[in-house]
Design a protein around this motif. Structure first.
Motif, mmCIF file in Angstrom:
data_model
loop_
_atom_site.group_PDB
_atom_site.id
_atom_site.type_symbol
_atom_site.label_atom_id
_atom_site.label_comp_id
_atom_site.label_asym_id
_atom_site.label_seq_id
_atom_site.Cartn_x
_atom_site.Cartn_y
_atom_site.Cartn_z
ATOM 1 N N ALA A 148 0.846 -1.207 0.000
ATOM 2 C CA ALA A 148 0.000 0.000 0.000
ATOM 3 C C ALA A 148 0.877 1.251 0.000
ATOM 4 O O ALA A 148 0.674 2.179 -0.791
ATOM 5 C CB ALA A 148 -0.921 0.000 1.218
ATOM 6 N N LYS A 149 1.874 1.264 0.894
ATOM 7 C CA LYS A 149 2.744 2.453 1.008
ATOM 8 C C LYS A 149 3.639 2.609 -0.217
ATOM 9 O O LYS A 149 3.807 3.712 -0.743
ATOM 10 C CB LYS A 149 3.587 2.353 2.286
ATOM 11 N N LYS A 150 4.185 1.489 -0.683
ATOM 12 C CA LYS A 150 5.109 1.543 -1.832
ATOM 13 C C LYS A 150 4.383 2.050 -3.083
ATOM 14 O O LYS A 150 4.881 2.904 -3.811
ATOM 15 C CB LYS A 150 5.701 0.154 -2.085
ATOM 16 N N CYS A 151 3.171 1.549 -3.321
ATOM 17 C CA CYS A 151 2.464 1.956 -4.548
ATOM 18 C C CYS A 151 2.109 3.445 -4.502
ATOM 19 O O CYS A 151 2.148 4.131 -5.518
ATOM 20 C CB CYS A 151 1.258 1.069 -4.826
ATOM 21 N N LEU A 152 1.788 3.972 -3.323
ATOM 22 C CA LEU A 152 1.477 5.402 -3.218
ATOM 23 C C LEU A 152 2.721 6.264 -3.415
ATOM 24 O O LEU A 152 2.669 7.301 -4.074
ATOM 25 C CB LEU A 152 0.820 5.718 -1.876
ATOM 26 N N GLU A 153 3.830 5.816 -2.849
ATOM 27 C CA GLU A 153 5.100 6.546 -3.044
ATOM 28 C C GLU A 153 5.407 6.686 -4.531
ATOM 29 O O GLU A 153 5.806 7.747 -5.016
ATOM 30 C CB GLU A 153 6.263 5.787 -2.385
ATOM 31 N N ASN A 191 -3.397 13.385 -9.994
ATOM 32 C CA ASN A 191 -4.789 13.210 -9.579
ATOM 33 C C ASN A 191 -5.006 11.784 -9.072
ATOM 34 O O ASN A 191 -5.224 10.859 -9.853
ATOM 35 C CB ASN A 191 -5.697 13.519 -10.778
ATOM 36 N N ILE A 192 -4.904 11.616 -7.747
ATOM 37 C CA ILE A 192 -5.040 10.290 -7.139
ATOM 38 C C ILE A 192 -6.057 10.368 -6.015
ATOM 39 O O ILE A 192 -6.086 11.323 -5.239
ATOM 40 C CB ILE A 192 -3.686 9.786 -6.573
ATOM 41 N N SER A 193 -6.898 9.344 -5.951
ATOM 42 C CA SER A 193 -7.819 9.197 -4.833
ATOM 43 C C SER A 193 -7.478 7.893 -4.131
ATOM 44 O O SER A 193 -7.030 6.941 -4.773
ATOM 45 C CB SER A 193 -9.258 9.130 -5.353
ATOM 46 N N LEU A 216 -2.533 11.154 4.483
ATOM 47 C CA LEU A 216 -2.169 12.554 4.250
ATOM 48 C C LEU A 216 -0.680 12.725 3.958
ATOM 49 O O LEU A 216 -0.284 13.623 3.225
ATOM 50 C CB LEU A 216 -2.554 13.412 5.462
ATOM 51 N N SER A 217 0.142 11.835 4.512
ATOM 52 C CA SER A 217 1.599 11.973 4.343
ATOM 53 C C SER A 217 2.040 11.827 2.888
ATOM 54 O O SER A 217 3.128 12.242 2.516
ATOM 55 C CB SER A 217 2.338 10.961 5.222
ATOM 56 N N PHE A 218 1.178 11.252 2.040
ATOM 57 C CA PHE A 218 1.532 11.070 0.620
ATOM 58 C C PHE A 218 1.095 12.261 -0.252
ATOM 59 O O PHE A 218 1.331 12.264 -1.456
ATOM 60 C CB PHE A 218 0.920 9.773 0.078
ATOM 61 N N GLY A 219 0.420 13.232 0.360
ATOM 62 C CA GLY A 219 -0.001 14.417 -0.404
ATOM 63 C C GLY A 219 -1.099 14.133 -1.417
ATOM 64 O O GLY A 219 -1.217 14.804 -2.439
ATOM 65 N N ILE A 220 -1.929 13.124 -1.118
ATOM 66 C CA ILE A 220 -3.033 12.737 -2.025
ATOM 67 C C ILE A 220 -4.111 13.827 -2.018
ATOM 68 O O ILE A 220 -4.497 14.298 -0.951
ATOM 69 C CB ILE A 220 -3.668 11.409 -1.526
#
Length: 378
Positions: free
Chosen positions: A138-143, A151-153, A176-180
């Motif tokens: 989950a974290k790796k794919c968001l990074e 534009n990511i939800s 929030l830490s990923f700036g989404i």
């Protein structure tokens, strides 16, 4: 403005809480892609005067399709419909499908918005829900996705049995830490015929607690609004200019075409839905028959629908529109029914717009059902 929704009815595995239509067998995937393309061709006359501003791949798990299959379906939309200059093209995706290579591939395709099914950043929650990904994925794919997509939800689920307020706050902070710029968040609901329902009935998992879900919702709203998110629909939060155009069109009563098994369509006066069975869908399309049922909406249906969608959004329910579109009788009824909720500080009227108060937001669906008109028409 109108949109096209494409339902991809395949998943690698069944999440315990899900009651959407899908199959875990991929045997007919290729056949399904061609059938969806065929349905797009068959239904183009329904949208001959429309400009398509959004294309949305939902499911199921649309990211199980190859990028080439997704691009083929997008090209079929362009071939058969009039598409706006910069349409919003969304792909729902799961973290386990978003490898570095895949993200780069998708960034080169016409897809310009990703909706990623995170649900939780905690391992125990993901195991309980039977998600196909783990916390690290989950974290790796968001990074990586945030390097290629603006534009990511992402989706988060609250009200999970045993989840403390502190743990829920950590989930939100991690998102929030990923700036989404967009977050969709839903209470865990127990649908009949799901594995979750069975696990609760056999005592293996505790039942979700309404009070806990309400606390989680209040934390969610407060935290996201403090971080410049606009709570524009009951379950959706977006930064300015990042509202989901596709979903906003549903809530504002715009036309949309649903393609694929179980997909729903709406043209302003009628609603139709495709059969929720992959084999029947494929057979029907092969025989050049549309596998759908149609319901013509009565004025009462349309009123009830407007109440339901309007109250869930920041646009609220316009009393003027109720009178001009549905008539004085409906307006009088609405004002009478709404009064007790206004007295209880659950609804308020602002410049002729009926909206839920902060206190009323979590209870919106229940309030809306009390405002429905049930017996005007036989």
């Amino acid at each position: 403005m109108s949109g096209i929704y494409i339902h991809i009815p395949f998943c690698k595995q069944a999440c315990h809480y899900c009651d959407f239509h899908f199959s875990t067998s991929m045997k007919k995937k290729e056949e399904m892609v061609f059938a969806i393309a065929k349905e797009l061709q068959m239904r183009k006359s329904e949208f001959k005067d429309e400009i398509v501003e959004t294309i949305y791949f939902g499911g199921g798990t649309p990211s199980v399709l190859t990028t080439a299959e997704i691009e083929f379906l997008i090209s079929e939309v362009y071939k058969n419909y009039t598409v706006a200059e910069n349409p919003e093209i969304t792909l729902e995706a799961n973290p386990d499908d978003l490898s570095s290579e895949r993200i780069i591939e998708l960034a080169k395709s016409p897809i310009n918005r990703l909706s990623i099914g995170i649900q939780s950043f905690f391992e125990d929650d993901l195991v309980m829900m039977n998600r196909a990904h783990n916390s690290a994925e989950a974290k790796k794919c968001l990074e990586e996705a945030t390097q290629y997509f603006d534009n990511i939800s992402l989706d988060l689920i609250y009200g999970i049995p045993g989840m403390s307020n502190e743990k829920w706050k950590q989930n939100i902070e991690m998102a929030l830490s990923f700036g989404i710029p967009h977050i969709s968040s839903y209470a865990l609901t127990v649908e009949p015929k799901t594995a979750l329902n069975k696990l609760i009935q056999t005592g293996k998992i505790a039942k979700p607690n309404d009070e806990s879900a309400q606390e989680h919702f209040a934390i969610l709203v407060k935290t996201l609004e403090a971080n410049n998110f606009i709570h524009y629909e009951l379950s959706n939060f977006g930064k300015a200019n990042y509202f989901s155009k596709n979903n906003s069109a549903y809530w504002l009563g715009k036309k949309y075409l649903g393609i694929g098994p179980s997909a729903h369509s709406y043209d302003g006066v009628s609603r139709s839905w495709n059969v929720s069975n992959n084999s029947l869908y494929l057979k029907s399309i092969q025989e050049e028959n549309l596998p759908n049922e149609i319901e013509i909406l009565s004025i009462t249906d349309r009123y009830n629908e407007y109440i339901m969608t309007g109250l869930r959004t920041i646009w609220g329910v316009s009393l003027d529109r109720i009178e001009t579109e549905f008539g004085r009788e409906y307006l009088n009824y609405l004002q009478k029914q709404a009064q007790k909720f206004i007295n209880d500080d659950l609804l308020f009227i602002d410049n002729g717009i009926l909206k839920p108060t902060q206190k009323g937001k979590f209870l919106t669906d229940g309030i809306a059902s009390d405002l429905f008109y049930l017996n005007l028409e036989v």
